[in-house]
Scaffold this active site. Structure first.
Site, PDB file in Angstrom:
ATOM      1  CD  GLU A 188      -0.940   0.018   3.969  1.00 56.33           C
ATOM      2  OE1 GLU A 188      -1.755   0.853   3.861  1.00 56.33           O
ATOM      3  OE2 GLU A 188      -0.586  -0.946   4.534  1.00 56.33           O
ATOM      4  CE  LYS A 246       5.715   5.289   6.824  1.00 57.84           C
ATOM      5  NZ  LYS A 246       5.661   6.666   6.971  1.00 57.84           N
ATOM      6  CG  ASP A 265       4.789  12.482   4.561  1.00 64.09           C
ATOM      7  OD1 ASP A 265       4.680  12.116   5.771  1.00 64.09           O
ATOM      8  OD2 ASP A 265       5.156  13.209   3.977  1.00 64.09           O
ATOM      9  CE1 TYR A 317      -8.667   6.310   0.899  1.00 59.03           C
ATOM     10  CE2 TYR A 317      -6.553   7.263   0.385  1.00 59.03           C
ATOM     11  CZ  TYR A 317      -7.746   7.070   0.045  1.00 59.03           C
ATOM     12  OH  TYR A 317      -8.220   7.388  -1.231  1.00 59.03           O
ATOM     13  CE  LYS A 368       9.828   6.487   5.824  1.00 62.01           C
ATOM     14  NZ  LYS A 368      10.488   7.867   6.190  1.00 62.01           N
ATOM     15  CB  CYS A 403      19.573  43.340 -19.003  1.00 56.49           C
ATOM     16  SG  CYS A 403      19.377  41.590 -19.745  1.00 56.49           S
ATOM     17  CB  CYS A 422      20.813  43.490 -23.552  1.00 52.24           C
ATOM     18  SG  CYS A 422      19.563  44.244 -22.714  1.00 52.24           S
ATOM     19  CB  CYS A 477      15.618  42.847 -19.295  1.00 51.64           C
ATOM     20  SG  CYS A 477      16.618  43.695 -20.714  1.00 51.64           S
ATOM     21  CB  CYS A 482      17.109  42.002 -24.271  1.00 49.57           C
ATOM     22  SG  CYS A 482      17.817  40.970 -23.172  1.00 49.57           S
TER      23      CYS A 482
HETATM   24  O1  JCF Z   1       0.310   5.002   5.526  1.00 48.35           O
HETATM   25  C1  JCF Z   1       0.941   5.067   6.511  1.00 48.35           C
HETATM   26  N1  JCF Z   1       1.611   6.221   7.064  1.00 48.35           N
HETATM   27  C2  JCF Z   1       1.042   3.665   7.304  1.00 48.35           C
HETATM   28  C3  JCF Z   1       1.532   3.723   8.726  1.00 48.35           C
HETATM   29  C4  JCF Z   1       0.549   2.358   6.985  1.00 48.35           C
HETATM   30  C5  JCF Z   1       0.626   1.445   7.313  1.00 48.35           C
HETATM   31  O2  JCF Z   1       0.281   0.165   7.045  1.00 48.35           O
HETATM   32  C6  JCF Z   1       1.053   1.299   8.724  1.00 48.35           C
HETATM   33  C7  JCF Z   1       1.478   2.527   9.291  1.00 48.35           C
HETATM   34  C8  JCF Z   1       2.319   2.518  10.783  1.00 48.35           C
HETATM   35  C9  JCF Z   1       2.007   1.313  11.427  1.00 48.35           C
HETATM   36  N2  JCF Z   1       1.055   0.032   9.400  1.00 48.35           N
HETATM   37  C10 JCF Z   1       1.519  -0.072  10.687  1.00 48.35           C
HETATM   38  C11 JCF Z   1       1.640  -1.201  11.460  1.00 48.35           C
END
Ligand code: JCF
Length: 673
Positions: A115, A117, A119, A225, A316, A410, A413, A428, A434
């Protein structure tokens, strides 16, 4: 490093990380990019692994992260909220998979649920009898903050589960985040209100969720989510991670549409690359992907290390923000003369490539970001967007840091640089001369609404400039039949047609000529107003800024551009060459707007008039009057033709003098040419 050195370094790292934790989690004001923080934490973890006897209970490695902020009640997580181990390379992923295979004793490739990750900010939602009872942040993993009232304002989170037959207790874990579109809209509004915008969507999500006043959270565009389960009061659960996610979804909770079951390291890497390519197109920030062993039985076999599961891994993406040093700033001149400050950087690996140049956008941004030469700066490279300097770290500023100064001339020119008050872009003023603006200036000069040189299109202009046949608009009139016929795809007949068109363009009007010069902010309407106000080129070229501003609709910004343009010796030279080439127009008789009795008077025209309205309007404008579209208290005269309607009525109500055409003609008699 000797032992005392290691101790000193450990202490330094712990103090620094503690300081940045406070900045990030409590103040929501990170001082350094995530990548830099990760490096500090990894260095600390590495040293502590080598010297386990030096690990202290207060070390930042000894908690999952985050300390409860003041103002919220504490919530105990019956099932701890976990963090994730990280992998920053394919090798680290392969290593993770190898260990997982060893521990499960599997000789088959392992199956993972992958899936994106997100932020954002992790939360736990507790439903009892199908109702949302409590929502808590992760906090340190065992105890978080009670953010129930805030979470209840997030539209994506059901207050009551769908369907029937829910387990008595259902805890769902997931990520609260702010989609990019909402983040950008929110920051735009914050700037308009003069408030400080959020640094990124994650800070925006965290800052919004930790508002003490839920009415504020309610106005923030947050989404959610789910990614896992906490306490659940039934043993009757699906036996795979993917099955459990489908089960959660069945209760009406939002689950990422990007979940995918993949096999082995190759499957994981394929998913990682696909998401990496799609990253910029998603409507939310992700900083990597998460793999979880899909089989719950295998998850149980693997268990946990401290607070992170051995059965899950965050892989990451390369950091999109990095630290580097600003070595110098150069100014690039764009096609339209705008100056862009470009940062020369100590090369740094960011967003997957090595970056040594980044844009600073314009001088307003330089000032807002308080960037100086010699500073440590944050560079951002997201996707295919040009890398930019996000800000400086003033706390790391060396004593000899130099301010970034806009050049007076400039770099291409040598013409003067103009930056009217209140304008972000510096430009300019050498428009016709120019080298950076050459092609655009000539294309504009030749265009239909300007000098209307038939057959001289953009492509041909580019060819002529690239062949070195012309450098400015005046050179067009020196072109010969042989030169033109020598061009690619130019038949002799088209060449002689073009010469005829060039010749025909010489008889023009002052307003077309002024528009053709391509002076900043001088469009057709302004060119017409200037032509009417000055009648001929010489008085216009000699005018100072205050005289220019007596022209209708010419304010300080336009006046500054016009004045600067005619002060540039090279522009005057090109204009001289154009006149020598016999570019000509009929001078207009003008009544100085300052002495015209109609200066500043506002007219409204209505009804059927015997001359086209534009013609009447032009005469009035030439006398310094204004022409408005509707009658108001500010109207001085209504000119009413046949069948005038509501405007006439309104003028009667407001006691505004009404002129018929004859009356207007009498008024204009002796005033206009
Ligand atoms: O999307 C995330 N930041 C994310 C964090 C997704 C996951 O499936 C996670 C998590 C943090 C811990 N799963 C765990 C066990």
């Amino acid at each position: 490093m000797d032992f005392a050195g290691v101790q000193r370094r450990l202490e330094h790292l712990r103090r620094e990380i503690g300081r940045h934790d406070y900045q990030y989690y409590v103040l929501n004001e990170p001082l350094i990019p995530d990548a830099e923080y990760d490096r500090l934490l990894r260095e600390l973890e590495g040293l502590e692994a080598d010297y386990p006897e030096l690990v202290t209970p207060d070390s930042p490695t000894q908690r999952v992260g985050g300390s409860p902020a003041e103002g919220f009640d504490e919530v105990n997580h019956a099932v701890p909220m976990l963090s994730l181990g990280n992998a920053f390379s394919d090798e680290e992923l392969a290593e993770f998979d190898r260990r997982a295979r060893d521990r499960t004793g599997s000789d088959q490739p392992l199956v993972y649920l992958a899936e994106p990750k997100l932020d954002g900010l992790a939360v736990s939602l507790r439903y009892e009898q199908g109702l949302l009872l409590r929502a808590a942040t992760r906090g340190d993993g065992s105890r978080g903050e009670d953010v129930t009232r805030n979470v209840r304002t997030i539209a994506a989170i059901p207050l009551r589960l769908l369907g029937t037959g829910w387990p008595e207790v259902l805890e769902v874990r997931g990520e609260v985040f702010m989609p990019r579109r909402g983040f950008e809209a929110f920051n735009r509004q914050a700037r308009e209100r003069g408030e400080k915008p959020f640094a990124n969507p994650r800070n925006a999500a965290a800052g919004s969720l930790r508002q003490l006043d839920p009415r504020i959270t309610a106005q923030r565009p947050l989404a959610f989510y789910a990614y896992g389960l906490g306490e659940v009061s039934t043993a009757d659960l699906p036996d795979t991670q993917s099955g459990r996610m489908a089960w959660i979804k069945g209760w009406g909770l939002p689950v990422s549409p990007e979940l995918a079951v993949v096999t082995g390291v190759a499957g994981c890497l394929g998913y990682y690359r696909r998401m990496g390519e799609r990253r910029d197109g998603l409507d939310y920030d992700i900083d990597g992907v998460v793999y979880k062993l899909d089989s719950i039985a295998q998850q149980e076999q693997l268990g946990f290390v401290s607070r992170a599961p051995r059965w899950a891994l965050a892989h990451k993406f390369p950091a999109q923000e990095e630290l580097t040093r600003l070595l110098a700033v150069e100014f690039q001149v764009g096609r339209t003369g705008a100056l862009t400050p470009v940062a020369r950087l100590e090369p740094v690996f960011v967003g997957g490539v090595t970056v040594s140049n980044a844009t600073l956008h314009n001088m307003d941004e330089v000032e807002r970001k308080d960037v100086r030469i010699g500073d440590t700066v944050i560079v951002r490279r997201a996707g295919d967007v040009i890398p930019e300097v996000v800000r400086s770290l003033p706390e790391r500023r060396p004593a000899d840091a130099q301010p970034i100064l806009l050049p007076a001339h400039c770099p291409v020119c040598g013409s003067d640089i103009v930056r009217p008050e209140g304008e972000a872009a510096a430009r300019c003023s050498g428009g016709l001369w120019c080298g950076a603006q050459r092609k655009e200036a000539i294309k504009h000069f030749a265009s239909r609404r300007a000098m209307d040189i038939d057959g001289l299109g953009d492509k041909l202009v580019e060819q002529l400039v690239e062949q070195g046949l012309i450098q400015n608009p005046a050179d067009l009139y020196t072109l010969t039949l042989e030169q033109l016929a020598s061009l690619e795809r130019m038949a002799e007949r088209s060449a002689s047609n073009l010469l005829a068109a060039l010749d025909a363009s010489k008889a023009t009007t002052l307003e077309r000529f002024l528009f053709a010069l391509g002076i900043r902010e001088v469009g057709e309407a302004t060119a017409r107003a200037l032509a009417r106000s000055f009648g001929d080129l010489e008085p216009l070229m000699a005018a100072d800024e205050s005289r220019l501003q007596q022209t209708p609709d010419v304010g300080p910004v336009v006046a500054a551009h016009v004045h600067a343009f005619f002060r540039q010796p090279h522009n005057r030279e090109v204009i001289g060459q154009l006149r020598d080439a016999d570019i000509r127009w009929k001078p207009l008789e003008v009544v100085s707007p300052a002495v015209s009795p109609l200066a500043g008077k506002t007219f409204v025209l209505t009804g059927t008039l015997s001359h086209p309205r534009d013609e009447i309007k032009d005469r009035l404008l030439a006398l310094g009057a204004k022409v408005a579209g509707s009658v108001s208290k500010k109207t001085d005269y209504l000119v009413a033709g046949a069948d005038a309607g509501s405007k006439l009525t309104k003028a009667g109500e407001l006691d505004i003098p009404v002129l018929d055409e004859e009356g207007l003609n009498r008024l204009l008699e002796g005033l206009s040419p």
